[in-house]
Design a protein around this motif. Structure first.
Motif, PDB file in Angstrom:
ATOM      1  N   PRO A  22       0.842  -1.125  -0.009  1.00 41.09           N
ATOM      2  CA  PRO A  22      -0.028   0.142   0.000  1.00 41.09           C
ATOM      3  C   PRO A  22       0.919   1.092   0.100  1.00 41.09           C
ATOM      4  O   PRO A  22       0.292   2.110   0.439  1.00 41.09           O
ATOM      5  N   TYR A  23       1.981   1.061  -0.563  1.00 36.97           N
ATOM      6  CA  TYR A  23       3.073   2.277  -0.466  1.00 36.97           C
ATOM      7  C   TYR A  23       4.210   2.207  -1.655  1.00 36.97           C
ATOM      8  O   TYR A  23       4.078   1.138  -2.091  1.00 36.97           O
ATOM      9  N   GLN A  24       4.873   3.187  -1.512  1.00 35.59           N
ATOM     10  CA  GLN A  24       5.955   3.211  -2.556  1.00 35.59           C
ATOM     11  C   GLN A  24       7.158   2.761  -1.685  1.00 35.59           C
ATOM     12  O   GLN A  24       7.685   3.354  -0.736  1.00 35.59           O
ATOM     13  N   PRO A  25       7.578   1.352  -1.991  1.00 34.10           N
ATOM     14  CA  PRO A  25       8.919   0.968  -1.203  1.00 34.10           C
ATOM     15  C   PRO A  25       9.833   1.761  -0.932  1.00 34.10           C
ATOM     16  O   PRO A  25      10.563   2.567  -2.163  1.00 34.10           O
ATOM     17  N   PRO A  26      10.680   2.070   0.052  1.00 32.23           N
ATOM     18  CA  PRO A  26      11.976   2.946   0.063  1.00 32.23           C
ATOM     19  C   PRO A  26      13.134   2.289  -0.641  1.00 32.23           C
ATOM     20  O   PRO A  26      13.806   2.840  -1.113  1.00 32.23           O
ATOM     21  N   ALA A  27      13.197   1.011  -0.677  1.00 31.43           N
ATOM     22  CA  ALA A  27      14.043   0.003  -1.353  1.00 31.43           C
ATOM     23  C   ALA A  27      13.863  -0.135  -2.706  1.00 31.43           C
ATOM     24  O   ALA A  27      12.376  -0.036  -3.102  1.00 31.43           O
ATOM     25  N   PRO A  28      14.771  -0.489  -3.638  1.00 34.03           N
ATOM     26  CA  PRO A  28      14.395  -0.668  -4.877  1.00 34.03           C
ATOM     27  C   PRO A  28      13.218  -1.573  -5.021  1.00 34.03           C
ATOM     28  O   PRO A  28      13.548  -2.857  -4.421  1.00 34.03           O
ATOM     29  N   ILE A  29      12.500  -1.708  -5.990  1.00 31.91           N
ATOM     30  CA  ILE A  29      11.359  -2.873  -5.984  1.00 31.91           C
ATOM     31  C   ILE A  29      12.027  -4.186  -6.435  1.00 31.91           C
ATOM     32  O   ILE A  29      11.459  -5.061  -5.998  1.00 31.91           O
ATOM     33  N   GLU A  30      13.216  -3.980  -7.164  1.00 35.37           N
ATOM     34  CA  GLU A  30      13.990  -5.339  -7.356  1.00 35.37           C
ATOM     35  C   GLU A  30      14.133  -5.960  -6.179  1.00 35.37           C
ATOM     36  O   GLU A  30      14.265  -7.467  -6.477  1.00 35.37           O
ATOM     37  N   ALA A  44      10.909  -7.760  -5.100  1.00 38.26           N
ATOM     38  CA  ALA A  44      10.868  -9.062  -6.064  1.00 38.26           C
ATOM     39  C   ALA A  44      11.681 -10.305  -5.680  1.00 38.26           C
ATOM     40  O   ALA A  44      11.251 -11.069  -5.792  1.00 38.26           O
ATOM     41  N   GLU A  45      13.023  -9.939  -5.689  1.00 33.84           N
ATOM     42  CA  GLU A  45      13.898 -10.821  -5.296  1.00 33.84           C
ATOM     43  C   GLU A  45      13.636 -11.574  -3.833  1.00 33.84           C
ATOM     44  O   GLU A  45      13.739 -12.844  -3.916  1.00 33.84           O
ATOM     45  N   PHE A  46      13.275 -10.820  -3.046  1.00 31.47           N
ATOM     46  CA  PHE A  46      12.916 -11.397  -1.538  1.00 31.47           C
ATOM     47  C   PHE A  46      11.890 -12.304  -1.662  1.00 31.47           C
ATOM     48  O   PHE A  46      11.855 -13.574  -1.104  1.00 31.47           O
ATOM     49  N   PHE A  47      10.746 -11.844  -2.454  1.00 23.93           N
ATOM     50  CA  PHE A  47       9.290 -12.543  -2.303  1.00 23.93           C
ATOM     51  C   PHE A  47       9.530 -13.745  -3.550  1.00 23.93           C
ATOM     52  O   PHE A  47       8.710 -14.661  -3.272  1.00 23.93           O
ATOM     53  N   GLY A  48      10.424 -13.438  -4.281  1.00 23.86           N
ATOM     54  CA  GLY A  48      10.319 -14.530  -5.491  1.00 23.86           C
ATOM     55  C   GLY A  48       9.061 -14.215  -6.420  1.00 23.86           C
ATOM     56  O   GLY A  48       8.197 -15.360  -7.094  1.00 23.86           O
ATOM     57  N   ALA A  49       8.365 -13.225  -6.474  1.00 22.62           N
ATOM     58  CA  ALA A  49       7.408 -12.951  -7.279  1.00 22.62           C
ATOM     59  C   ALA A  49       7.012 -11.520  -7.637  1.00 22.62           C
ATOM     60  O   ALA A  49       7.830 -10.636  -6.983  1.00 22.62           O
ATOM     61  N   PRO A  50       6.139 -10.994  -8.526  1.00 16.80           N
ATOM     62  CA  PRO A  50       6.104  -9.612  -8.785  1.00 16.80           C
ATOM     63  C   PRO A  50       5.596  -8.845  -7.692  1.00 16.80           C
ATOM     64  O   PRO A  50       4.678  -9.305  -6.698  1.00 16.80           O
ATOM     65  N   VAL A  51       5.895  -7.359  -7.437  1.00 13.00           N
ATOM     66  CA  VAL A  51       5.485  -6.485  -6.605  1.00 13.00           C
ATOM     67  C   VAL A  51       4.658  -5.382  -7.134  1.00 13.00           C
ATOM     68  O   VAL A  51       5.419  -4.759  -8.053  1.00 13.00           O
ATOM     69  N   HIS A  52       3.473  -5.161  -6.355  1.00  9.67           N
ATOM     70  CA  HIS A  52       2.664  -4.087  -7.056  1.00  9.67           C
ATOM     71  C   HIS A  52       2.818  -2.949  -5.971  1.00  9.67           C
ATOM     72  O   HIS A  52       2.419  -3.508  -4.827  1.00  9.67           O
ATOM     73  N   MET A  53       2.930  -1.735  -6.273  1.00 12.37           N
ATOM     74  CA  MET A  53       3.148  -0.630  -5.115  1.00 12.37           C
ATOM     75  C   MET A  53       1.905   0.097  -5.382  1.00 12.37           C
ATOM     76  O   MET A  53       0.952   0.097  -6.192  1.00 12.37           O
ATOM     77  N   ASN A  54       1.530   0.740  -4.312  1.00  9.51           N
ATOM     78  CA  ASN A  54       0.614   1.855  -4.111  1.00  9.51           C
ATOM     79  C   ASN A  54      -0.731   1.195  -4.235  1.00  9.51           C
ATOM     80  O   ASN A  54      -1.890   1.787  -4.798  1.00  9.51           O
ATOM     81  N   ARG A  55      -1.036   0.023  -3.659  1.00  9.29           N
ATOM     82  CA  ARG A  55      -2.348  -0.691  -3.981  1.00  9.29           C
ATOM     83  C   ARG A  55      -3.087  -0.542  -2.685  1.00  9.29           C
ATOM     84  O   ARG A  55      -2.691   0.210  -1.664  1.00  9.29           O
ATOM     85  N   PRO A  56      -4.339  -0.630  -2.339  1.00  8.27           N
ATOM     86  CA  PRO A  56      -5.524  -0.416  -1.518  1.00  8.27           C
ATOM     87  C   PRO A  56      -5.017  -0.801  -0.023  1.00  8.27           C
ATOM     88  O   PRO A  56      -5.097  -0.489   0.891  1.00  8.27           O
ATOM     89  N   TYR A  57      -4.126  -2.166  -0.039  1.00  7.37           N
ATOM     90  CA  TYR A  57      -3.937  -2.662   1.395  1.00  7.37           C
ATOM     91  C   TYR A  57      -2.516  -3.766   0.880  1.00  7.37           C
ATOM     92  O   TYR A  57      -2.789  -4.270  -0.267  1.00  7.37           O
ATOM     93  N   ALA A  58      -2.080  -4.079   2.045  1.00  3.95           N
ATOM     94  CA  ALA A  58      -0.961  -5.167   1.968  1.00  3.95           C
ATOM     95  C   ALA A  58      -1.488  -6.661   1.628  1.00  3.95           C
ATOM     96  O   ALA A  58      -2.264  -6.908   2.409  1.00  3.95           O
ATOM     97  N   ALA A  59      -0.829  -7.315   0.662  1.00  5.51           N
ATOM     98  CA  ALA A  59      -1.494  -8.797   0.653  1.00  5.51           C
ATOM     99  C   ALA A  59      -0.392  -9.500  -0.147  1.00  5.51           C
ATOM    100  O   ALA A  59       0.238  -9.003  -0.846  1.00  5.51           O
ATOM    101  N   LEU A  60      -0.797 -10.791  -0.116  1.00  9.78           N
ATOM    102  CA  LEU A  60       0.042 -11.818  -0.835  1.00  9.78           C
ATOM    103  C   LEU A  60      -1.166 -12.446  -1.740  1.00  9.78           C
ATOM    104  O   LEU A  60      -2.020 -12.977  -1.173  1.00  9.78           O
ATOM    105  N   ARG A  61      -1.076 -12.524  -2.868  1.00  7.22           N
ATOM    106  CA  ARG A  61      -1.778 -13.080  -3.993  1.00  7.22           C
ATOM    107  C   ARG A  61      -1.637 -14.659  -4.197  1.00  7.22           C
ATOM    108  O   ARG A  61      -0.498 -14.833  -4.644  1.00  7.22           O
ATOM    109  N   VAL A  62      -2.531 -15.611  -3.898  1.00 10.44           N
ATOM    110  CA  VAL A  62      -2.024 -16.936  -3.972  1.00 10.44           C
ATOM    111  C   VAL A  62      -3.390 -17.589  -4.613  1.00 10.44           C
ATOM    112  O   VAL A  62      -4.241 -17.024  -4.821  1.00 10.44           O
ATOM    113  N   PRO A  63      -3.020 -18.846  -5.384  1.00  9.77           N
ATOM    114  CA  PRO A  63      -4.172 -19.604  -5.797  1.00  9.77           C
ATOM    115  C   PRO A  63      -5.243 -19.830  -4.911  1.00  9.77           C
ATOM    116  O   PRO A  63      -4.936 -20.352  -3.703  1.00  9.77           O
ATOM    117  N   ARG A  64      -6.651 -19.890  -5.292  1.00 10.66           N
ATOM    118  CA  ARG A  64      -7.623 -19.913  -4.334  1.00 10.66           C
ATOM    119  C   ARG A  64      -7.686 -21.400  -3.748  1.00 10.66           C
ATOM    120  O   ARG A  64      -7.930 -21.544  -2.460  1.00 10.66           O
TER     121      ARG A  64
END
Length: 344
Positions: A180-188, A191-211
């Motif tokens: 839900p914010y612009q990360p202070p560290a590089p977005i890369e 992405a490297e830490f979580f191993g997945a794409p990272v989207h900024m400035n979203r309505p809330y913090a979340a992890l998207r996973v298969p249902r």
């Protein structure tokens, strides 16, 4: 405290167990900083850095993370600290999670009892924010309307990520991370830490996973232990009963050195009116003042006989205004001075 209470307000702040600071001291030291200096600057007791069960304002925890990240020029501090944390920091909730038969049960017990660890935090499955019916978003964060502190949110989201990784193994397929914010560290870095794409400035913090991820069975758990842990958590979260004095004593012990151990604060944590709390204590043949005095006496004896903590600091963690007050209390309790108790 009742199950419908997801968080408790204390002096316009919510509280969190000091276990949330696990790994802070070591990570800061690794970066060449002084964790105790940062804690003092944010009004946190030094003991919160090394113990799990103090109740501390979550705003102070967020502040100390932000201060350390800025002073140490470490914008990914929350992510780094998360690598030093594990499920054990959640206490009895960890036992319920480890022995859950599926991730559905993990999410259910987390949604119901995470507030026992951190009053304002939630972890709930939500429909996918992008409308994909095959996806759910594991929504992590503070109550609606409250800004998400960056380092604390990074730390909490990373902790959830690592926990699911350990429980589900290769079956955990993270689709994206929502911040839900612009990360202070590089977005890369994210992405490297979580191993997945990272989207900024979203309505809330979340992890998207298969249902279907929550429905996958987990191995290695013990259903009996899961039931016992859930029963214990329900008892912890239950309302006031006939034996209120032990709960008051335990709450006072947690508040000493963090928030003023006044009856109004204790009553808020136990979700009961102060006058009601006074009446129930009177029915059990005691008073709030007597319990507070007993706890202070026991804690004073422990600090004086097992630590080299300066007398002024002992007075402070007991919630006493000055060292002279500690001396008067010791004379009343034991007929001697704090120095004599320590020597003895």
């Amino acid at each position: 405290m009742t199950l419908r209470d997801n968080y408790l307000i204390l002096d316009d702040m919510t509280v969190i167990r000091s276990a949330g600071l696990r790994g802070f001291r070591a990570t800061v030291a690794e970066l060449g900083g002084d964790a105790e200096q940062f804690a003092a600057a944010c009004g946190l007791p030094i003991t919160a850095l090394d113990t799990d069960d103090l109740l501390i304002p979550d705003q102070a925890l967020a502040a100390v993370l932000e201060l350390a990240a800025k002073r140490l020029d470490c914008p990914d501090l929350g992510l780094r600290i998360s690598r030093r944390q594990d499920l054990d920091m959640l206490g009895p909730l960890a036992l319920a999670i480890r022995n859950s038969p599926s991730l559905t049960h993990v999410l259910e017990c987390s949604a119901r009892y995470l507030f026992l660890h951190a009053r304002a935090l939630t972890l709930t499955p939500e429909p996918d924010p992008y409308g994909d019916r095959g996806v759910i978003a594991l929504h992590y964060g503070v109550q609606p309307g409250v800004p998400s502190p960056i380092q604390a949110t990074d730390l909490g989201l990373a902790f959830v990520h690592h926990t699911i990784q350990r429980l589900a193994g290769d079956r955990y397929r993270l689709l994206s991370v929502e911040l839900p914010y612009q990360p202070p560290a590089p977005i890369e870095r994210y992405a490297e830490f979580f191993g997945a794409p990272v989207h900024m400035n979203r309505p809330y913090a979340a992890l998207r996973v298969p249902r279907n991820l929550p429905t996958l069975p987990l191995s290695g758990g013990d259903e009996n232990l899961h039931r016992l842990a859930m029963a214990f958590l329900a008892e912890q979260a239950g309302g006031m009963d006939a034996s209120v004095a032990p709960k008051v004593r335990a709450t006072v012990q947690q508040l000493l050195g963090t928030i003023a151990p006044e009856i109004a604060n204790v009553a808020r944590l136990l979700t009961v009116h102060p006058r009601t709390l006074q009446r129930r204590l009177a029915a059990e043949g005691t008073t709030f003042a007597a319990i507070l005095d007993d706890v202070r006496r026991d804690e004073a004896h422990r600090y004086l006989t097992t630590t080299d903590m300066p007398m002024s600091q002992v007075a402070s963690v007991l919630g006493l205004t000055e060292q002279a007050t500690l001396t008067r209390c010791c004379r009343r309790w034991w007929g001697t001075t704090p120095t004599a108790i320590r020597r003895g």
